[in-house]
Scaffold this motif. Structure first.
Motif, PDB file in Angstrom:
ATOM      1  N   GLU A 329       0.855  -1.189   0.000  1.00 19.36           N
ATOM      2  CA  GLU A 329       0.000   0.000   0.000  1.00 19.36           C
ATOM      3  C   GLU A 329       0.890   1.238   0.000  1.00 19.36           C
ATOM      4  O   GLU A 329       1.546   1.528   1.006  1.00 19.36           O
ATOM      5  CB  GLU A 329      -0.922   0.023   1.213  1.00 19.36           C
ATOM      6  CG  GLU A 329      -1.963  -1.085   1.220  1.00 19.36           C
ATOM      7  CD  GLU A 329      -2.997  -0.899   2.312  1.00 19.36           C
ATOM      8  OE1 GLU A 329      -4.034  -0.275   2.050  1.00 19.36           O
ATOM      9  OE2 GLU A 329      -2.738  -1.373   3.435  1.00 19.36           O
ATOM     10  N   GLN A 330       0.900   1.942  -1.120  1.00 19.86           N
ATOM     11  CA  GLN A 330       1.814   3.068  -1.274  1.00 19.86           C
ATOM     12  C   GLN A 330       1.095   4.288  -1.829  1.00 19.86           C
ATOM     13  O   GLN A 330       0.118   4.172  -2.575  1.00 19.86           O
ATOM     14  CB  GLN A 330       2.958   2.685  -2.222  1.00 19.86           C
ATOM     15  CG  GLN A 330       3.816   1.543  -1.700  1.00 19.86           C
ATOM     16  CD  GLN A 330       4.921   1.190  -2.674  1.00 19.86           C
ATOM     17  OE1 GLN A 330       4.694   0.491  -3.648  1.00 19.86           O
ATOM     18  NE2 GLN A 330       6.109   1.700  -2.410  1.00 19.86           N
ATOM     19  N   THR A 331       1.622   5.448  -1.467  1.00 19.26           N
ATOM     20  CA  THR A 331       1.131   6.721  -1.983  1.00 19.26           C
ATOM     21  C   THR A 331       2.251   7.389  -2.769  1.00 19.26           C
ATOM     22  O   THR A 331       3.421   7.303  -2.387  1.00 19.26           O
ATOM     23  CB  THR A 331       0.684   7.637  -0.827  1.00 19.26           C
ATOM     24  OG1 THR A 331      -0.362   6.992  -0.103  1.00 19.26           O
ATOM     25  CG2 THR A 331       0.175   8.973  -1.356  1.00 19.26           C
ATOM     26  N   VAL A 332       1.896   8.042  -3.872  1.00 14.39           N
ATOM     27  CA  VAL A 332       2.879   8.784  -4.663  1.00 14.39           C
ATOM     28  C   VAL A 332       3.085  10.148  -4.017  1.00 14.39           C
ATOM     29  O   VAL A 332       2.114  10.878  -3.772  1.00 14.39           O
ATOM     30  CB  VAL A 332       2.406   8.956  -6.120  1.00 14.39           C
ATOM     31  CG1 VAL A 332       3.462   9.710  -6.925  1.00 14.39           C
ATOM     32  CG2 VAL A 332       2.109   7.597  -6.747  1.00 14.39           C
ATOM     33  N   ALA A 333       4.317  10.487  -3.731  1.00 18.36           N
ATOM     34  CA  ALA A 333       4.630  11.749  -3.057  1.00 18.36           C
ATOM     35  C   ALA A 333       5.772  12.457  -3.772  1.00 18.36           C
ATOM     36  O   ALA A 333       6.617  11.816  -4.408  1.00 18.36           O
ATOM     37  CB  ALA A 333       5.011  11.479  -1.598  1.00 18.36           C
ATOM     38  N   PRO A 334       5.811  13.798  -3.694  1.00 21.21           N
ATOM     39  CA  PRO A 334       6.923  14.527  -4.319  1.00 21.21           C
ATOM     40  C   PRO A 334       8.246  14.164  -3.655  1.00 21.21           C
ATOM     41  O   PRO A 334       8.328  14.055  -2.428  1.00 21.21           O
ATOM     42  CB  PRO A 334       6.569  15.997  -4.072  1.00 21.21           C
ATOM     43  CG  PRO A 334       5.111  16.006  -3.757  1.00 21.21           C
ATOM     44  CD  PRO A 334       4.835  14.696  -3.075  1.00 21.21           C
ATOM     45  N   ALA A 335       9.249  13.950  -4.473  1.00 25.04           N
ATOM     46  CA  ALA A 335      10.581  13.692  -3.942  1.00 25.04           C
ATOM     47  C   ALA A 335      11.121  14.969  -3.306  1.00 25.04           C
ATOM     48  O   ALA A 335      10.694  16.079  -3.654  1.00 25.04           O
ATOM     49  CB  ALA A 335      11.505  13.225  -5.055  1.00 25.04           C
TER      50      ALA A 335
END
Length: 352
Positions: A329-335
């Motif tokens: 379960e992952q969320t895309v986040a700004p690096a």
């Protein structure tokens, strides 16, 4: 038996996990890390099995198991080799861009060697520097091997499998074509992959593990909506024994080598491009395949790739509906801010 690595140091701390994924017990007295257990599997496995039995019987002190506390089962590995055993996936993606598929793809496995020094945990965010890079998930099954001799016979290669798990082989689609056009393979387009909370021994899979394939649907979700449910045991042109033998054709493999299946993909019954779940189909294990089908059926891509804030989930359930490996379960986040010439922040700094 189900095993996990809690986040601790570079290589995690090995724990044995209950069948229902609710409890865990420390395995430090047997092996400090997953790799340490694999390095002496013949000695460690029976002791870990006894600990697992004691956990199920409530005979040892345990603690609550939380996937968010987990690193990848192997937080870093000596080798990560990903195949493309579901040739239907390759065929659809190539067809959508007007490319033909060589006949050899049906007889000679595709495989690439990915970075294995910093895998993501099952609940770690996917850090993306630029949305235009086309972030995609690729839901797959993977196995972990013991030592494998160079030139192993495919008939014997399956005996070297010690564990199975799930993987999200993260891909930056917009970077793939230019990178492959150089004739030297993937690198920047394949950032760190993520793995399921637990890895399981083949005995945990029962009759669903046969012919060195896992015969169960692989479930992928994006923002809570089911993207696909293809069966991992269907349309797998090269089973795991064949993939292992392919990888070991010219070199031996060390214990702890991870072999991926490639994106799980099933053909539609009428051999047409597979339909999305919303239209009664089995859907897809990656967005590139969904986009390819949209282009083939409608002449244009209607959807895109992952954006900041998007959530993905990858899971496999047994015949009674229970999660086998736990969920990715992952969320895309700004690096964290980095300088790329096409990033607005970098352009502004450059102009000052």
């Amino acid at each position: 038996m189900k095993l996990a690595s809690l986040k601790e140091g570079r290589d995690g701390r090995l724990v044995v996990v209950s069948k229902d994924l609710s409890r865990a017990v420390d395995a430090a007295e047997i092996a400090a890390t997953m790799q340490a257990a694999l390095d002496r599997w013949e000695d460690a496995a029976p002791r870990l099995e006894r600990l697992a039995e004691a956990l199920e019987n409530g005979a040892v002190e345990s603690f609550a198991f939380r996937p968010e506390d987990c690193a990848a089962p192997l937080p870093r590995a000596y080798q990560w080799l990903d195949g493309s055993a579901y040739v239907n996936h390759v065929e659809l993606v190539r067809k959508a861009r007007g490319a033909t598929m060589p006949e050899s793809f049906w007889s000679d496995p595709l495989m690439y060697q990915g970075g294995s020094d910093s895998f993501l945990g099952p609940c770690d965010p996917i850090l993306l520097a630029d949305e235009s890079w086309g972030l995609d998930l690729e839901a797959e099954v993977a196995v972990v091997t013991d030592d494998v001799a160079q030139g192993v016979d495919p008939r014997d290669a399956g005996d070297r499998i010690r564990l199975a798990m799930l993987v999200n082989d993260v891909t930056l689609r917009a970077l793939v074509q230019n990178e492959l056009a150089k004739g030297f393979g993937f690198m920047q387009s394949k950032p760190s992959s993520s793995f399921s909370p637990v890895a399981v021994t083949l005995g945990e899979l029962g009759e669903r593990w046969k012919e060195t394939k896992l015969h169960l649907p692989l479930l992928s979700y994006v923002n809570g909506e089911l993207l696909g449910r293809p069966d991992a045991g269907v349309d797998m042109a090269f089973d795991f024994a064949r993939l292992i033998a392919h990888a070991a054709r010219t070199r031996s493999l060390s214990a702890g080598t991870i072999i991926g299946s490639g994106t799980v993909s099933n053909r539609a019954p009428d051999c047409s491009p597979g339909r999305p779940v919303s239209e009664g189909g089995i859907g897809y294990s990656c967005l590139a395949e969904r986009n390819a089908v949209e282009k083939l059926l409608h002449g244009a891509v209607r959807s895109g790739f992952l954006k900041f804030g998007d959530r993905i989930r990858v899971e496999m359930r047994d015949d009674d509906g229970r999660s086998i490996f736990g969920a990715i379960e992952q969320t895309v986040a700004p690096a964290p801010e980095t300088c790329h010439e096409n990033q607005p922040a970098c352009v502004q700094r450059a102009r000052k």
